[in-house]
Design a protein around this motif. Structure first.
Motif, mmCIF file in Angstrom:
data_model
loop_
_atom_site.group_PDB
_atom_site.id
_atom_site.type_symbol
_atom_site.label_atom_id
_atom_site.label_comp_id
_atom_site.label_asym_id
_atom_site.label_seq_id
_atom_site.Cartn_x
_atom_site.Cartn_y
_atom_site.Cartn_z
ATOM 1 N N GLU A 7 4.435 52.189 9.656
ATOM 2 C CA GLU A 7 3.480 51.145 10.011
ATOM 3 C C GLU A 7 4.171 49.787 10.039
ATOM 4 N N GLY A 8 3.674 48.891 10.882
ATOM 5 C CA GLY A 8 4.271 47.568 11.022
ATOM 6 C C GLY A 8 3.952 46.664 9.855
ATOM 7 N N PHE A 9 4.571 45.487 9.857
ATOM 8 C CA PHE A 9 4.367 44.467 8.813
ATOM 9 C C PHE A 9 4.694 45.015 7.427
ATOM 10 N N GLY A 10 5.638 45.995 7.355
ATOM 11 C CA GLY A 10 5.924 46.644 6.083
ATOM 12 C C GLY A 10 6.350 45.694 4.994
ATOM 13 N N GLY A 11 7.334 44.809 5.292
ATOM 14 C CA GLY A 11 7.843 43.899 4.280
ATOM 15 C C GLY A 11 6.776 42.972 3.734
ATOM 16 N N ARG A 12 5.984 42.382 4.639
ATOM 17 C CA ARG A 12 4.937 41.454 4.209
ATOM 18 C C ARG A 12 3.896 42.172 3.357
ATOM 19 N N ARG A 13 3.510 43.352 3.771
ATOM 20 C CA ARG A 13 2.471 44.082 3.044
ATOM 21 C C ARG A 13 2.973 44.600 1.704
ATOM 22 N N ILE A 14 4.230 45.029 1.637
ATOM 23 C CA ILE A 14 4.779 45.503 0.363
ATOM 24 C C ILE A 14 4.839 44.352 -0.635
ATOM 25 N N ALA A 15 5.293 43.172 -0.173
ATOM 26 C CA ALA A 15 5.353 42.003 -1.052
ATOM 27 C C ALA A 15 3.957 41.600 -1.516
ATOM 28 N N ALA A 16 3.003 41.589 -0.579
ATOM 29 C CA ALA A 16 1.630 41.232 -0.937
ATOM 30 C C ALA A 16 1.037 42.260 -1.892
ATOM 31 N N ALA A 17 1.373 43.534 -1.693
ATOM 32 C CA ALA A 17 0.865 44.585 -2.580
ATOM 33 C C ALA A 17 1.410 44.418 -3.994
ATOM 34 N N ALA A 18 2.675 44.038 -4.109
ATOM 35 C CA ALA A 18 3.276 43.825 -5.431
ATOM 36 C C ALA A 18 2.581 42.669 -6.155
ATOM 37 N N VAL A 19 2.321 41.581 -5.426
ATOM 38 C CA VAL A 19 1.620 40.434 -6.017
ATOM 39 C C VAL A 19 0.201 40.838 -6.411
ATOM 40 N N LEU A 20 -0.469 41.596 -5.535
ATOM 41 C CA LEU A 20 -1.831 42.044 -5.821
ATOM 42 C C LEU A 20 -1.875 42.924 -7.067
ATOM 43 N N ALA A 21 -0.949 43.871 -7.156
ATOM 44 C CA ALA A 21 -0.919 44.772 -8.316
ATOM 45 C C ALA A 21 -0.698 43.986 -9.609
ATOM 46 N N ALA A 22 0.235 43.025 -9.568
ATOM 47 C CA ALA A 22 0.504 42.211 -10.761
ATOM 48 C C ALA A 22 -0.735 41.423 -11.174
ATOM 49 N N ALA A 23 -1.454 40.874 -10.180
ATOM 50 C CA ALA A 23 -2.649 40.092 -10.494
ATOM 51 C C ALA A 23 -3.760 40.976 -11.049
ATOM 52 N N LEU A 24 -3.923 42.177 -10.499
ATOM 53 C CA LEU A 24 -4.958 43.089 -10.986
ATOM 54 C C LEU A 24 -4.655 43.564 -12.404
ATOM 55 N N ILE A 25 -3.374 43.788 -12.686
ATOM 56 C CA ILE A 25 -2.990 44.175 -14.043
ATOM 57 C C ILE A 25 -3.302 43.039 -15.009
ATOM 58 N N ALA A 26 -2.970 41.819 -14.606
ATOM 59 C CA ALA A 26 -3.266 40.653 -15.457
ATOM 60 C C ALA A 26 -4.775 40.506 -15.661
ATOM 61 N N LEU A 27 -5.542 40.794 -14.604
ATOM 62 C CA LEU A 27 -6.998 40.680 -14.691
ATOM 63 C C LEU A 27 -7.585 41.682 -15.682
ATOM 64 N N GLN A 28 -6.970 42.868 -15.754
ATOM 65 C CA GLN A 28 -7.431 43.894 -16.682
ATOM 66 C C GLN A 28 -7.326 43.430 -18.133
ATOM 67 N N PHE A 29 -6.299 42.630 -18.405
ATOM 68 C CA PHE A 29 -6.037 42.241 -19.785
ATOM 69 C C PHE A 29 -6.493 40.838 -20.114
ATOM 70 N N ALA A 30 -7.062 40.137 -19.116
ATOM 71 C CA ALA A 30 -7.564 38.784 -19.378
ATOM 72 C C ALA A 30 -8.812 38.871 -20.260
#
Length: 286
Positions: free
Chosen positions: A262-285
């Motif tokens: 699928e296209g836009f792989g680099g942008r989406r992988i980077a955005a997914a990493a940021v999203l995952a980190a934020a969701l993990i932080a949200l779980q523990f906030a």
């Protein structure tokens, strides 16, 4: 310490297999039929569980009455989203929006306040999802090529939030959580299969035969993912397991880019990493 390490491994296994399930369904030629066969496979794998549970008690029945429609709504929206959009686009959006909707509704409706760390995580996760949702450079929002897929991904996120609430109620409503889990898997296939038979009619059997290996594999992985998450939850706090499972958005973006090309792989992988980190932080906030 050993229990915590095992829980981390199981949580990551659950995340990877969750991403693999959706990759397998996306690879299938007919996503609706594949999702139906997946659910039938999960029910067959769970069938021996009847030896461990009896007929559902009134509390479990009442919970299932709410849960089955919620799961059907989720599955139908998921099928439509994956039909119209890339896995690396719709999966992170649908999985990322659900915790955000839950956090926002808890704040707005229940008065649950987020601390500054929670608000920061919420804003970062929202920004990451906006990155996923933006159209290609030079294309206006009005002509967004993935507008339909994003709309269905939003519906899927609502479905995730709904079934999460009904499942949480279900495992607490009856005399034994295992009763609810077994009966949910045994009944979950009915709705999506009826939808598939109605929409595909005579083409259903041919499509099922053509892609049964992929769909059955996805069904087995689905049970493995759910089972790994449940086992991990017996070892550590539920929030930690849920946080680990959020890393599925990164694995799905990687699989979309590497396996599905699928296209836009680099942008989406980077955005997914940021999203995952934020969701993990949200779980523990707090």
């Amino acid at each position: 310490m050993k229990a915590e390490v095992l829980a981390v491994v199981l949580g990551l296994v659950s995340a990877v297999t969750l991403a693999l399930v959706n990759t397998a369904v996306k690879i299938a030629g007919d996503i609706l039929v594949a999702r139906s066969v997946l659910s039938v496979t999960a029910a067959l794998v769970t069938l021996p569980g009847l030896l461990l549970v009896g007929a559902p008690d009134p509390g479990t029945v009442a919970a299932l009455v709410w849960a089955i429609p919620a799961h059907l709504f989720y599955q139908f929206c998921l099928v439509r989203a994956m039909t119209h959009g890339d896995l690396s686009l719709v999966f992170p959006v649908m999985r990322g929006l659900a915790p955000l909707l839950t956090a926002i509704s808890a704040w707005g409706l229940l008065g649950e306040r987020l601390n500054p760390a929670g608000w920061a995580a919420l804003l970062v996760a929202t920004a990451a999802i906006i990155v996923f949702a933006l159209p290609p450079r030079g294309v206006s929002l009005r002509r967004h090529p993935d507008a339909r897929a994003l709309l269905w991904a939003g519906g899927t996120a609502i479905g995730v939030a709904l079934y999460s609430a009904t499942d949480a109620r279900g495992v607490r409503a009856g005399s034994d959580p295992l009763d609810y889990i077994v009966w949910l898997f045994l009944l979950d296939w009915v709705g999506i299969t009826l939808v598939a038979l109605t929409l595909r009619r005579r083409a259903y059997l041919a499509a099922a035969v053509m892609q049964w290996r992929t769909a059955v594999t996805a069904g087995l992985l689905s049970v493995a993912s759910f089972g790994a998450a449940l086992f991990a939850m017996t070892l550590v706090e539920v929030a930690k397991v849920s946080a680990l499972r959020e890393t599925a958005v990164v694995f799905a973006a990687l699989m979309g880019a590497l396996l599905l090309k699928e296209g836009f792989g680099g942008r989406r992988i980077a955005a997914a990493a940021v999203l995952a980190a934020a969701l993990i932080a949200l779980q523990f906030a707090g």
